[in-house]
Design a protein around this motif. Structure first.
Motif, PDB file in Angstrom:
ATOM      1  N   GLY A  56     -24.715   4.735   4.546  1.00  0.00           N
ATOM      2  CA  GLY A  56     -25.534   5.885   4.187  1.00  0.00           C
ATOM      3  C   GLY A  56     -24.777   7.192   4.311  1.00  0.00           C
ATOM      4  N   GLU A  57     -25.162   8.023   5.255  1.00  0.00           N
ATOM      5  CA  GLU A  57     -24.535   9.330   5.417  1.00  0.00           C
ATOM      6  C   GLU A  57     -23.050   9.181   5.745  1.00  0.00           C
ATOM      7  OE1 GLU A  57     -26.829  11.248   8.424  1.00  0.00           O
ATOM      8  OE2 GLU A  57     -28.511  11.661   7.081  1.00  0.00           O
ATOM      9  N   VAL A  58     -22.267  10.166   5.308  1.00  0.00           N
ATOM     10  CA  VAL A  58     -20.807  10.093   5.421  1.00  0.00           C
ATOM     11  C   VAL A  58     -20.329  10.974   6.569  1.00  0.00           C
ATOM     12  CG1 VAL A  58     -18.612  10.577   4.275  1.00  0.00           C
ATOM     13  CG2 VAL A  58     -20.526   9.605   2.975  1.00  0.00           C
ATOM     14  N   ALA A  59     -19.421  10.441   7.372  1.00  0.00           N
ATOM     15  CA  ALA A  59     -18.714  11.225   8.375  1.00  0.00           C
ATOM     16  C   ALA A  59     -17.221  11.066   8.139  1.00  0.00           C
ATOM     17  CB  ALA A  59     -19.076  10.765   9.784  1.00  0.00           C
ATOM     18  N   VAL A  60     -16.508  12.185   8.121  1.00  0.00           N
ATOM     19  CA  VAL A  60     -15.059  12.209   7.929  1.00  0.00           C
ATOM     20  C   VAL A  60     -14.416  12.448   9.286  1.00  0.00           C
ATOM     21  CG1 VAL A  60     -13.136  13.326   6.743  1.00  0.00           C
ATOM     22  CG2 VAL A  60     -15.361  13.106   5.593  1.00  0.00           C
ATOM     23  N   LEU A  61     -13.438  11.638   9.647  1.00  0.00           N
ATOM     24  CA  LEU A  61     -12.742  11.755  10.925  1.00  0.00           C
ATOM     25  C   LEU A  61     -11.302  12.183  10.658  1.00  0.00           C
ATOM     26  CD1 LEU A  61     -13.996   8.475  12.669  1.00  0.00           C
ATOM     27  CD2 LEU A  61     -15.046  10.757  12.702  1.00  0.00           C
ATOM     28  N   LEU A  62     -10.903  13.338  11.208  1.00  0.00           N
ATOM     29  CA  LEU A  62      -9.604  13.935  10.926  1.00  0.00           C
ATOM     30  C   LEU A  62      -8.746  13.968  12.186  1.00  0.00           C
ATOM     31  CD1 LEU A  62     -10.880  16.943   8.785  1.00  0.00           C
ATOM     32  CD2 LEU A  62      -9.892  14.792   7.937  1.00  0.00           C
ATOM     33  N   HIS A  63      -7.567  13.369  12.095  1.00  0.00           N
ATOM     34  CA  HIS A  63      -6.687  13.322  13.259  1.00  0.00           C
ATOM     35  C   HIS A  63      -5.914  14.621  13.432  1.00  0.00           C
ATOM     36  CE1 HIS A  63      -2.739  12.852  11.234  1.00  0.00           C
ATOM     37  NE2 HIS A  63      -3.389  12.142  10.310  1.00  0.00           N
ATOM     38  N   GLY A  64      -5.235  14.729  14.564  1.00  0.00           N
ATOM     39  CA  GLY A  64      -4.464  15.917  14.872  1.00  0.00           C
ATOM     40  C   GLY A  64      -2.980  15.641  14.964  1.00  0.00           C
ATOM     41  N   LEU A 123     -13.593  10.194  -4.343  1.00  0.00           N
ATOM     42  CA  LEU A 123     -14.460   9.106  -3.895  1.00  0.00           C
ATOM     43  C   LEU A 123     -15.925   9.347  -4.254  1.00  0.00           C
ATOM     44  CD1 LEU A 123     -12.931   8.479  -0.339  1.00  0.00           C
ATOM     45  CD2 LEU A 123     -12.520   7.179  -2.437  1.00  0.00           C
ATOM     46  N   GLY A 124     -16.200  10.494  -4.888  1.00  0.00           N
ATOM     47  CA  GLY A 124     -17.567  10.796  -5.309  1.00  0.00           C
ATOM     48  C   GLY A 124     -18.486  11.194  -4.154  1.00  0.00           C
ATOM     49  N   ILE A 125     -17.916  11.759  -3.106  1.00  0.00           N
ATOM     50  CA  ILE A 125     -18.699  12.145  -1.927  1.00  0.00           C
ATOM     51  C   ILE A 125     -18.966  13.646  -1.968  1.00  0.00           C
ATOM     52  CG2 ILE A 125     -18.686  12.333   0.595  1.00  0.00           C
ATOM     53  CD1 ILE A 125     -16.903   9.788   0.588  1.00  0.00           C
ATOM     54  N   ALA A 126     -20.233  14.025  -2.035  1.00  0.00           N
ATOM     55  CA  ALA A 126     -20.599  15.438  -2.122  1.00  0.00           C
ATOM     56  C   ALA A 126     -20.897  16.043  -0.760  1.00  0.00           C
ATOM     57  CB  ALA A 126     -21.802  15.607  -3.045  1.00  0.00           C
ATOM     58  N   ARG A 127     -21.725  15.383   0.034  1.00  0.00           N
ATOM     59  CA  ARG A 127     -22.155  15.901   1.334  1.00  0.00           C
ATOM     60  C   ARG A 127     -21.591  15.037   2.449  1.00  0.00           C
ATOM     61  NH1 ARG A 127     -24.751  20.483   2.729  1.00  0.00           N
ATOM     62  NH2 ARG A 127     -26.408  19.433   3.883  1.00  0.00           N
ATOM     63  N   PHE A 128     -21.222  15.679   3.547  1.00  0.00           N
ATOM     64  CA  PHE A 128     -20.597  14.921   4.632  1.00  0.00           C
ATOM     65  C   PHE A 128     -20.634  15.728   5.928  1.00  0.00           C
ATOM     66  CE2 PHE A 128     -17.475  17.501   2.484  1.00  0.00           C
ATOM     67  CZ  PHE A 128     -16.676  18.037   3.487  1.00  0.00           C
ATOM     68  N   ALA A 129     -20.490  15.015   7.030  1.00  0.00           N
ATOM     69  CA  ALA A 129     -20.217  15.614   8.330  1.00  0.00           C
ATOM     70  C   ALA A 129     -18.746  15.368   8.639  1.00  0.00           C
ATOM     71  CB  ALA A 129     -21.103  14.989   9.404  1.00  0.00           C
TER      72      ALA A 129
END
Length: 296
Positions: free
Chosen positions: A21-29, A89-95
């Protein structure tokens, strides 16, 4: 793992629960790689969310496809890479949840695409909203590696021993004994990317005006400097034993947010909370992503 070609780069990423369902993006450092989220992913994947975990340009198997493209690593161009990937990837909304560099990429996303970003979690790193003033002496001392990389001798030393340069930060930024050497060696393979050093040098030089940002990203860098506060729901997670950011720097973070905001300190944790205490970070992220955090 999969790869997606954006303008000049093939971005490696994981797409976990692609039918979720809802998308979460995880970004490393930095100096780290996408494996920093492994234990957090195990918990978040069970919530039914779709998780997108990119490997930043210059790290791991993300590669430049254009030999003539500038090897730039300022936060705004990294944010533009993320948007290009999500568009593909066609993802509009995300956390988004970001650690270290990932935190500043997250705030760049919030400034540049406020209608797309639902909420963000920033781990271990203060925002750069309003620009970066010269830090007080105690913080400047902890930023020794910034100034080191601004010199040609420092840059040559990093080129000569990138693993050693990264290793000293793993040692200095968190309490003694927090990591196993085998873990560092595994992660350090991501620093063998042929562009890791130049991306690193540019990232730190650009933030202090020792290098110009990628020209394509100037509009966003200017917008970040012009933005004083953000109002989207935000969670700040910090280690109370962080060796790179002073307590005073963390105390100023709430000033940058005029909307729903929460800061959580983790006792005995340094600069890598998702590695040092992944269960606590996973619990905080799950609660935050599922909450209806409102201004209070």
């Amino acid at each position: 793992m999969a790869a997606f070609d954006i303008e000049d780069i093939s971005i490696q990423y994981e797409d976990i629960n692609p039918a979720g369902g809802e998308v979460a993006v995880l970004l490393h450092g930095w100096p780290d790689d996408a494996s920093t989220w492994e234990e957090v992913i195990d918990a978040l994947a069970g919530t039914g969310r779709r998780l997108i975990v990119p490997t930043l340009r210059g790290f791991g198997s993300s590669r430049f496809r254009n030999s003539q493209a500038p090897r730039t690593g300022n936060s705004a161009i990294l944010a533009m890479d993320v948007i290009a990937l999500l568009d593909g990837l066609g993802i509009a909304r995300f956390a988004v949840a970001g650690h270290d560099w990932g935190s500043n990429i997250a705030e760049a996303l919030a400034v540049g695409w406020p209608d797309r970003l639902e909420r963000m979690a920033m781990l271990a790193t203060p925002p750069r909203l309003g620009g970066m003033p010269t830090p007080p002496f105690e913080q400047a001392q902890r930023y020794w590696y910034h100034w080191f990389m601004a010199t040609e001798r420092g840059a040559e030393a990093v080129r000569a021993d990138p693993h050693g340069f990264a290793h000293i930060h793993w040692i200095n930024w968190a309490p003694d004994g927090w990591f196993e050497e085998a873990t560092f060696r595994r992660v350090a393979k991501s620093f063998d990317n042929p562009d890791w050093v130049e991306i690193t040098l540019h990232s730190y030089r650009a933030r202090w005006d020792n290098a110009a940002p990628d020209p394509r990203s100037v509009w966003l860098e200017d917008a970040i400097k012009a933005t004083k506060t953000l109002s989207l729901p935000t969670l700040s997670i910090k280690g109370d034993a962080d060796g790179v950011t002073t307590r005073e720097s963390f105390e100023k973070i709430p000033e940058k947010f005029d909307g729903p905001f929460e800061m959580v300190g983790l006792p005995g944790v340094g600069h890598f909370p998702q590695r040092e205490n992944p269960s606590a970070v996973a619990a905080l992220l799950m609660e935050f992503l599922d909450s209806s955090l409102v201004a209070g």
